[in-house]
Enzyme design. Structure first.
Site, PDB file in Angstrom:
ATOM      1  N   LYS A 157       0.805  -1.217   0.000  1.00  0.00           N
ATOM      2  CA  LYS A 157       0.000   0.000   0.000  1.00  0.00           C
ATOM      3  C   LYS A 157       0.838   1.267   0.000  1.00  0.00           C
ATOM      4  O   LYS A 157       0.456   2.263  -0.600  1.00  0.00           O
ATOM      5  CB  LYS A 157      -0.989   0.011   1.157  1.00  0.00           C
ATOM      6  CG  LYS A 157      -0.416   0.023   2.547  1.00  0.00           C
ATOM      7  CD  LYS A 157      -1.556  -0.164   3.550  1.00  0.00           C
ATOM      8  CE  LYS A 157      -1.048  -0.580   4.900  1.00  0.00           C
ATOM      9  NZ  LYS A 157      -0.832   0.542   5.814  1.00  0.00           N
ATOM     10  N   THR A 158       1.998   1.181   0.632  1.00  0.00           N
ATOM     11  CA  THR A 158       2.881   2.349   0.592  1.00  0.00           C
ATOM     12  C   THR A 158       3.299   2.631  -0.846  1.00  0.00           C
ATOM     13  O   THR A 158       3.342   3.776  -1.283  1.00  0.00           O
ATOM     14  CB  THR A 158       4.129   2.087   1.452  1.00  0.00           C
ATOM     15  OG1 THR A 158       3.708   1.590   2.710  1.00  0.00           O
ATOM     16  CG2 THR A 158       4.926   3.352   1.638  1.00  0.00           C
ATOM     17  N   ASP A 211      -2.896   7.814   4.530  1.00  0.00           N
ATOM     18  CA  ASP A 211      -2.487   6.441   4.840  1.00  0.00           C
ATOM     19  C   ASP A 211      -3.033   6.054   6.214  1.00  0.00           C
ATOM     20  O   ASP A 211      -3.388   6.918   7.010  1.00  0.00           O
ATOM     21  CB  ASP A 211      -0.958   6.373   4.850  1.00  0.00           C
ATOM     22  CG  ASP A 211      -0.452   4.946   4.749  1.00  0.00           C
ATOM     23  OD1 ASP A 211      -1.280   4.024   4.566  1.00  0.00           O
ATOM     24  OD2 ASP A 211       0.773   4.744   4.856  1.00  0.00           O
ATOM     25  N   GLU A 212      -3.077   4.775   6.514  1.00  0.00           N
ATOM     26  CA  GLU A 212      -3.532   4.259   7.822  1.00  0.00           C
ATOM     27  C   GLU A 212      -4.863   4.891   8.224  1.00  0.00           C
ATOM     28  O   GLU A 212      -5.040   5.347   9.356  1.00  0.00           O
ATOM     29  CB  GLU A 212      -2.477   4.522   8.899  1.00  0.00           C
ATOM     30  CG  GLU A 212      -1.084   4.020   8.574  1.00  0.00           C
ATOM     31  CD  GLU A 212      -0.917   2.512   8.706  1.00  0.00           C
ATOM     32  OE1 GLU A 212      -1.936   1.801   8.932  1.00  0.00           O
ATOM     33  OE2 GLU A 212       0.229   2.042   8.572  1.00  0.00           O
ATOM     34  N   GLN A 250      -5.742  -3.872  11.121  1.00  0.00           N
ATOM     35  CA  GLN A 250      -4.546  -3.299  11.726  1.00  0.00           C
ATOM     36  C   GLN A 250      -4.867  -2.056  12.553  1.00  0.00           C
ATOM     37  O   GLN A 250      -3.998  -1.230  12.813  1.00  0.00           O
ATOM     38  CB  GLN A 250      -3.513  -2.958  10.652  1.00  0.00           C
ATOM     39  CG  GLN A 250      -2.954  -4.191   9.977  1.00  0.00           C
ATOM     40  CD  GLN A 250      -1.806  -3.838   9.041  1.00  0.00           C
ATOM     41  OE1 GLN A 250      -0.767  -3.362   9.460  1.00  0.00           O
ATOM     42  NE2 GLN A 250      -2.009  -4.081   7.756  1.00  0.00           N
ATOM     43  N   ARG A 286       4.610  -8.522  10.395  1.00  0.00           N
ATOM     44  CA  ARG A 286       5.827  -7.744  10.110  1.00  0.00           C
ATOM     45  C   ARG A 286       6.909  -8.658   9.557  1.00  0.00           C
ATOM     46  O   ARG A 286       7.885  -8.201   8.965  1.00  0.00           O
ATOM     47  CB  ARG A 286       6.401  -7.073  11.374  1.00  0.00           C
ATOM     48  CG  ARG A 286       5.516  -6.072  12.108  1.00  0.00           C
ATOM     49  CD  ARG A 286       4.978  -5.012  11.239  1.00  0.00           C
ATOM     50  NE  ARG A 286       3.656  -5.414  10.728  1.00  0.00           N
ATOM     51  CZ  ARG A 286       3.094  -4.908   9.655  1.00  0.00           C
ATOM     52  NH1 ARG A 286       3.725  -3.992   8.964  1.00  0.00           N
ATOM     53  NH2 ARG A 286       1.898  -5.299   9.247  1.00  0.00           N
TER      54      ARG A 286
END
Length: 764
Positions: free
Chosen positions: A34-35, A221-222, A252, A610
């Site tokens: 996504k980044t 984002d997020e 998340q 992660r």
DNA sequence: GTACGTTCATTTTTT
DNA sequence: ATGAACGTAC
């Protein structure tokens, strides 16, 4: 970096990137790129779509993420092409808006920003002013209530209207006084940065429109971690153009405690029924084995609205490993031993490994174990640089040079270093200033200008106070005369900073603290190219808004020790999750609330995802909290992982008569007793033979009673050999009165040597 | 107004 | 276990 803009993206990613106009909701799983999607979309807008970067606003979760995005864009587009892009956290972006436009709210531009510590101090002052008992009304709790209110965009008046109980009334009063003091100090707390920006937009439509016309495209984002105020900000700014592109993952969401509201995802779909929804379900990060475990845990929870089907084409990889330690020291020891093994075998470098935990307090035993093996590590979080007392004191002076009305900074250094202004003088000053309804600094000016006024001060108090006023005024003058660094030099010399530190803390500690001050001085050099007037304000703002994760040194090849929260958005080839116990993860404070419990589960999920190649899950049999040791239960989340998904437990070298295998005697995790395993106490069962098995390297300081001799070398030990040069011990085992050491030599490969023969020298 | 001793709370997580 | 915060003694 990628040569072309779209070629390296999959179909779903391309679809997201290329959408030109209208609202877009990207629901992206972990490791779905996504980044990259965000970055490539900006590159797409600037490149093929021909949008001026000046017209784009991107909100990231941390300043570090913002910096990385800029760097990636430089790679994609060419350096400097995206320089005019606005990118940063909500807080830093709002601070920027407010510096420019807060005058519309009838306020000064040179406001101070209050961090958690400042807020705490201010809160105590409020309780004092309101004659409330700190014992009965913990400042933390009251402040938490106020912060929550702010995040919900509820002002003191509305809070008072909504409240019913006496406690609500107390909070309302404190909230009002708190805001009043902030206003008097010309200060904003973290929450105010956002709240005041929304207020600015709501009360001054022409200001809002200016920004709406500037930011034609916005990205966030997020998104699942936005709170109500942040949601309002995005909504207001996007109202005109509707080009809002948000990326998030319900699974998340781990920041509910600071007001994050997953429902904002649903609100997005309500606000923009025509929103294009893109699902990114392919994971590029982790092995199948790791994803299986992560999925098992997250699916063990409540049903979710957008349940994604995460999948990967990555190989199965190494099985996830669950391991028990006797206590936190043993747990840490085993982690360190395994890390030493991974590094010694040259499979991984320290920088590819991370250890993650729920609470900062857990880092201590980990640190000790890593240090004992001379493994290089960096700790993210803990006591931050800018939170050290001496740094905060220095900053308080600097803040006063910028905004002398800053009450908290004022009282912080009023008598540091000691200059004869005690509690008595301070109380009198506070009261006197309050009676005149002016800030303390202004009160001192009155005291200086009109010597005949009736004041509550003795001649001696008066002199001490006026000397302090002179000091502040000298700092203010100096700030206009020189660079930031010169201001600092002047400050430290004028107040005798170094001498004061040495006097107060002695040669050793005082020296360390002064070294920190010198480091602060060093930081000032990066501001020297700014116009003189801007150096101090920009420095202060960055100091207030940087987070730990921002400070992380990326280029250093070190093991990362980090909380699960801070680890969000990062990835490592090898991840150790430690302290997977009831009361820790899930944390005891979230046990009686269903939503909180689900958040803990997501935290586990975040941690597990992660990992790229290897994932280790650790828990301890007993754990000490507040200096008291208690028996621990393995986390309930471990029980959601089918046995077939994890590696059969490694047999410990110190296998006691009973089993050490973690499944032994238990049908599953979480239930059934833990009895019968006290025998697995390391160090009680004879010598440890380092490196004899994956996790056997627990080096106990307890002397080995019944063995001929103990091993001299252990996994991770650095050694040197006459012929092969420097190397690292991979493993070592005792063989008939000798020690067989397996060593990985730099450039010479792995050799098996007998200690008595090879003349290996320990290094360090 | 400092210097030392005792007590007490502290551990979620953070921009 | 550790450090901040309060108390009593100089």
């Amino acid at each position: 970096m990628d040569g072309d803009l779209l070629g390296s993206l999959n179909a779903a990613q391309q679809q997201a990137v290329q959408t030109l106009d209208g609202p877009v909701l990207v629901l992206a799983g972990p490791g779905s790129g996504k980044t990259r999607v965000l970055t490539h979309r900006i590159a797409f807008l600037i490149g093929p779509a021909g949008i001026d970067p000046y017209n784009i606003l991107a909100v990231t979760f941390t300043n570090k993420a913002a910096r990385e995005m800029q760097a990636r864009l430089d790679n994609l587009l060419g350096a400097g092409k995206a320089a005019a892009l606005t990118v940063g956290t909500f807080h830093s972006i709002c601070a920027r808006f407010l510096r420019r436009d807060i005058v519309h709210l009838g306020r000064e531009r040179d406001f101070a920003i209050y961090d958690a510590d400042d807020q705490q101090r201010l809160m105590k002052r409020v309780l004092k002013d309101e004659n409330l008992d700190e014992k009965k009304h913990p400042p933390r709790a009251i402040h938490a209530a106020i912060s929550r209110a702010k995040n919900e965009f509820v002002d003191p008046e509305e809070y008072g209207r909504l409240g019913r109980t006496y406690y609500d009334e107390v909070v309302t009063r404190c909230y009002k006084r708190y805001q009043q003091l902030l206003r008097e100090s010309n200060a904003l707390d973290f929450d105010d940065l956002l709240v005041e920006t929304v207020r600015l937009f709501e009360q001054h439509p022409q200001v809002l429109e200016k920004y709406q016309d500037r930011y034609l495209y916005m990205l966030a984002d997020e998104y699942q971690d936005t709170n109500r105020v942040q949601y309002l900000l995005l909504k207001l700014l996007a109202r005109k153009r509707r080009n809002l592109f948000v990326v998030g993952d319900e699974d998340q969401s781990v920041y509910a405690f600071r007001g994050a509201d997953i429902r904002n995802i649903r609100y997005f779909e309500d606000d923009y029924p025509d929103a294009r929804v893109v699902l990114l379900e392919q994971n590029y990060r982790s092995t199948q084995s790791i994803l299986d475990v992560a999925q098992a845990v997250i699916q063990g929870g409540e049903k979710r609205k957008h349940a994604k089907r995460i999948w990967t084409e990555n190989e199965r990889g190494t099985l996830v490993q669950i391991q028990e330690g006797y206590d936190q020291e043993d747990e840490a020891q085993q982690v360190a031993a395994e890390i030493a093994r991974l590094i010694a075998s040259s499979e991984y470098r320290p920088g590819e490994i991370a250890i993650m935990y729920r609470t900062n307090a857990q880092s201590r035993s980990i640190e000790e174990a890593l240090m004992a093996r001379s493994l290089p590590y960096q700790l993210v979080g803990g006591t931050r640089f800018y939170e050290r007392k001496e740094i905060k004191d220095a900053l308080a002076y600097l803040r006063l040079a910028y905004n002398p009305n800053d009450t908290i900074s004022f009282s912080r250094v009023l008598n540091w270093p000691g200059r004869g202004i005690g509690d008595r003088s301070e109380d009198e000053l506070n009261r006197w200033a309050a009676s005149l309804s002016v800030p303390n600094y202004v009160a001192l000016q009155l005291l200086a200008d009109e010597p005949n006024t009736q004041t509550p001060f003795t001649a001696r108090m008066r002199k001490a106070l006026l000397d302090f006023l002179t000091l502040i005024d000298e700092l203010i003058a100096q700030r206009h005369q020189g660079d930031l660094g010169e201001l600092m030099d002047f400050l430290f010399g004028r107040v005798g900073f170094q001498e004061a530190l040495l006097r107060e803390y002695g040669e050793e500690e005082g020296g360390e603290r002064w070294a920190n001050i010198e480091e602060l001085r060093n930081a000032s050099v990066s501001y020297v190219n700014l116009p003189r007037e801007n150096q101090l304000p920009i420095f202060l703002e960055e100091v207030a808004l940087v987070s730990d994760i921002d400070q992380m040194k990326e280029n250093r090849d070190t093991i990362t020790c980090i909380t699960l929260h801070q680890a969000k958005g990062l990835e490592y080839p090898v991840v150790f999750l430690v302290g997977l116990e009831e009361g820790l993860l899930p944390h005891s404070r979230s046990l009686d609330e269903k939503d909180a419990l689900e958040e803990e589960r997501r935290l586990f999920y975040v941690g597990a995802t992660r990992a790229k190649q290897r994932l280790y899950l650790f828990y301890a049999f007993r754990r000490a909290t507040f200096g008291r040791t208690n028996l621990a239960q393995p986390s309930r989340f471990l029980a959601d992982i089918p046995k077939a998904m994890v590696k059969p437990p490694a047999r410990r070298a110190t296998a006691p008569s009973q089993q050490t295998s973690m499944f032994g005697g238990r049908s599953s995790f979480g239930s059934s007793g833990v009895g019968g395993r006290v025998g697995s106490l390391p160090g009680r069962n004879g010598p440890t033979r380092p490196g004899a098995s994956t996790f056997g390297a627990s080096r106990s300081s307890t002397p080995a009673p019944a063995t001929p001799r103990a091993a001299v070398f252990f996994a991770g030990q650095k050694v040197s050999h006459a012929t092969f040069g420097d190397g690292v011990v991979v493993s070592s085992k005792l063989v008939e009165n000798d020690e067989e050491v397996t060593v990985a030599f730099a450039g010479k490969g792995v050799k098996r040597l007998l200690a008595s023969f090879a003349n290996l020298q320990k290094v360090e």
